[in-house]
Scaffold this motif. Structure first.
Motif, PDB file in Angstrom:
ATOM      1  N   PRO A  47       0.688  -1.367   0.118  1.00  0.00           N
ATOM      2  CA  PRO A  47      -0.080   0.055   0.109  1.00  0.00           C
ATOM      3  C   PRO A  47       0.849   1.314   0.054  1.00  0.00           C
ATOM      4  O   PRO A  47       0.525   2.222  -0.821  1.00  0.00           O
ATOM      5  CB  PRO A  47      -0.754  -0.054   1.358  1.00  0.00           C
ATOM      6  CG  PRO A  47      -0.953  -1.626   1.516  1.00  0.00           C
ATOM      7  CD  PRO A  47       0.284  -2.117   0.872  1.00  0.00           C
ATOM      8  N   LEU A  50       2.588   1.639  -3.411  1.00  0.00           N
ATOM      9  CA  LEU A  50       1.368   2.194  -4.455  1.00  0.00           C
ATOM     10  C   LEU A  50       0.996   3.493  -4.360  1.00  0.00           C
ATOM     11  O   LEU A  50       0.745   4.371  -5.238  1.00  0.00           O
ATOM     12  CB  LEU A  50       0.309   1.099  -4.085  1.00  0.00           C
ATOM     13  CG  LEU A  50      -0.531   0.650  -5.420  1.00  0.00           C
ATOM     14  CD1 LEU A  50       0.356   0.199  -6.264  1.00  0.00           C
ATOM     15  CD2 LEU A  50      -1.267  -0.491  -4.785  1.00  0.00           C
ATOM     16  N   ARG A  51       1.066   4.074  -3.002  1.00  0.00           N
ATOM     17  CA  ARG A  51       0.864   5.268  -3.021  1.00  0.00           C
ATOM     18  C   ARG A  51       1.944   6.203  -3.364  1.00  0.00           C
ATOM     19  O   ARG A  51       1.760   7.450  -3.862  1.00  0.00           O
ATOM     20  CB  ARG A  51       0.339   5.667  -1.408  1.00  0.00           C
ATOM     21  CG  ARG A  51      -1.296   5.080  -1.073  1.00  0.00           C
ATOM     22  CD  ARG A  51      -1.549   5.506   0.142  1.00  0.00           C
ATOM     23  NE  ARG A  51      -1.555   7.086   0.378  1.00  0.00           N
ATOM     24  CZ  ARG A  51      -1.638   7.892   1.475  1.00  0.00           C
ATOM     25  NH1 ARG A  51      -1.375   7.037   2.781  1.00  0.00           N
ATOM     26  NH2 ARG A  51      -1.920   9.155   1.570  1.00  0.00           N
ATOM     27  N   LEU A  53       4.091   5.676  -5.413  1.00  0.00           N
ATOM     28  CA  LEU A  53       4.103   5.683  -7.099  1.00  0.00           C
ATOM     29  C   LEU A  53       3.013   6.771  -7.487  1.00  0.00           C
ATOM     30  O   LEU A  53       3.279   7.525  -8.327  1.00  0.00           O
ATOM     31  CB  LEU A  53       3.823   4.385  -7.424  1.00  0.00           C
ATOM     32  CG  LEU A  53       4.516   3.697  -8.822  1.00  0.00           C
ATOM     33  CD1 LEU A  53       6.128   4.065  -8.623  1.00  0.00           C
ATOM     34  CD2 LEU A  53       4.243   2.468  -9.192  1.00  0.00           C
ATOM     35  N   SER A  54       1.841   6.545  -6.890  1.00  0.00           N
ATOM     36  CA  SER A  54       0.743   7.504  -7.432  1.00  0.00           C
ATOM     37  C   SER A  54       1.089   8.846  -6.958  1.00  0.00           C
ATOM     38  O   SER A  54       0.833  10.158  -7.731  1.00  0.00           O
ATOM     39  CB  SER A  54      -0.568   7.229  -6.471  1.00  0.00           C
ATOM     40  OG  SER A  54      -1.583   8.280  -6.974  1.00  0.00           O
ATOM     41  N   LEU A  55       1.851   9.181  -5.601  1.00  0.00           N
ATOM     42  CA  LEU A  55       2.071  10.730  -5.337  1.00  0.00           C
ATOM     43  C   LEU A  55       3.003  11.274  -6.315  1.00  0.00           C
ATOM     44  O   LEU A  55       3.030  12.342  -6.731  1.00  0.00           O
ATOM     45  CB  LEU A  55       2.519  10.718  -3.995  1.00  0.00           C
ATOM     46  CG  LEU A  55       1.691  10.396  -3.024  1.00  0.00           C
ATOM     47  CD1 LEU A  55       2.521  10.217  -1.511  1.00  0.00           C
ATOM     48  CD2 LEU A  55       0.789  11.693  -2.731  1.00  0.00           C
ATOM     49  N   ALA A  57       3.541  10.383  -9.684  1.00  0.00           N
ATOM     50  CA  ALA A  57       2.998  10.433 -10.871  1.00  0.00           C
ATOM     51  C   ALA A  57       2.089  11.626 -10.974  1.00  0.00           C
ATOM     52  O   ALA A  57       2.190  12.367 -11.884  1.00  0.00           O
ATOM     53  CB  ALA A  57       2.108   9.144 -11.252  1.00  0.00           C
ATOM     54  N   CYS A  58       1.556  11.947  -9.935  1.00  0.00           N
ATOM     55  CA  CYS A  58       0.515  12.929  -9.576  1.00  0.00           C
ATOM     56  C   CYS A  58       1.192  14.315  -9.456  1.00  0.00           C
ATOM     57  O   CYS A  58       0.611  15.426 -10.006  1.00  0.00           O
ATOM     58  CB  CYS A  58      -0.576  12.921  -8.805  1.00  0.00           C
ATOM     59  SG  CYS A  58      -1.736  11.558  -9.008  1.00  0.00           S
TER      60      CYS A  58
END
Lengths: 129, 129
Positions: A47, A50-51, A53-55, A57-58
DNA sequence: CGCCTGCTTCGATGAACTTCTAATCAAAGG
DNA sequence: CCTTTGATTAGAAGTTCATCGAAGCAGGCG
């Protein structure tokens, strides 16, 4: 920076030489292919990662400073650093120090390779179900 | 068959309610979303399970008997059974006993959900790099 | 130079995971 | 009914992993 920190990708699993269509559904994964692909999924099978990576990317510019990432979690800095290291060793992200801060960005190629494995499979199996 | 064997999917992460475009790049993953998605990737983050998935997907009819799968590995039957259970609990595969043998098949929807997370991200980030 | 801040490495601890053997369950047949 | 074959469960051993506190390194700044 030791030698073990090199990405574990680009080790020769580009395509099974005779792969025409969707991996995972065309012909069974070989033992070696599976052994090289599994760590990629293991890297994002958490988790926190995953976050992270998302942070990244955004974040605008596709880059994020470690300080931006650390504040998003209830975890200590060493723990975040550990997770970033795991992602980097898998080849999913890259990093660079610019002055005071260290910036991280995403390597889309590795992400694409993972998607190319399961994406076509889900599509191919969906039509025949 | 106990209650704990129910799939851990369809627990309400269908789409973040305001998700317009590519997950992972549009807006950062929430803690809950990450907590539900990570186990899906963890399920395939193992060479044996990756090959199991591939063997099932490639088998004619989209189904494979456990006996077909066991012979492909240098592992004992209980170990294969364990890995199949992990995949099933993640919702990635389904199973049914027909007479003597137990057959397994792939659930494309869960695979598609995983692909939808990383696929658009890799594409979106590739053009801006 | 000396200090402060940002980030990483080191070492330890407790939880989770993979694999095995042994035992159990389920269906089929003599 | 007992045995055989296919598959799962239970329990245990060894390993890996996530997390932390403490220590170390690298730049900036007074």
């Amino acid at each position: 920076m030791s030698k073990q920190e090199l990405p574990i990708v680009d080790a020769g699993v580009d395509v099974p030489a005779g792969a025409c269509c969707a991996p995972l559904v065309c012909e069974p994964l070989s033992e070696n292919e599976a052994a090289e692909l599994a760590p990629l999924f293991k890297a994002i099978a958490d988790p926190v990662r995953l976050r992270l990576l998302s942070l990244i990317a955004c974040h605008e510019g596709g880059e994020a400073c470690v300080c931006d990432l650390t504040v998003a979690f209830d975890l200590t800095a060493p723990t975040i650093s550990h997770h970033l290291k795991v992602l980097k060793q898998a080849g999913l992200i890259g990093s660079e120090r610019r002055g005071t801060w260290v910036y991280y960005w995403i390597n889309p190629a590795v992400l694409a390779r993972m998607s190319a494995l399961i994406g076509p499979a889900s599509a191919a199996l969906a039509v025949t179900s």
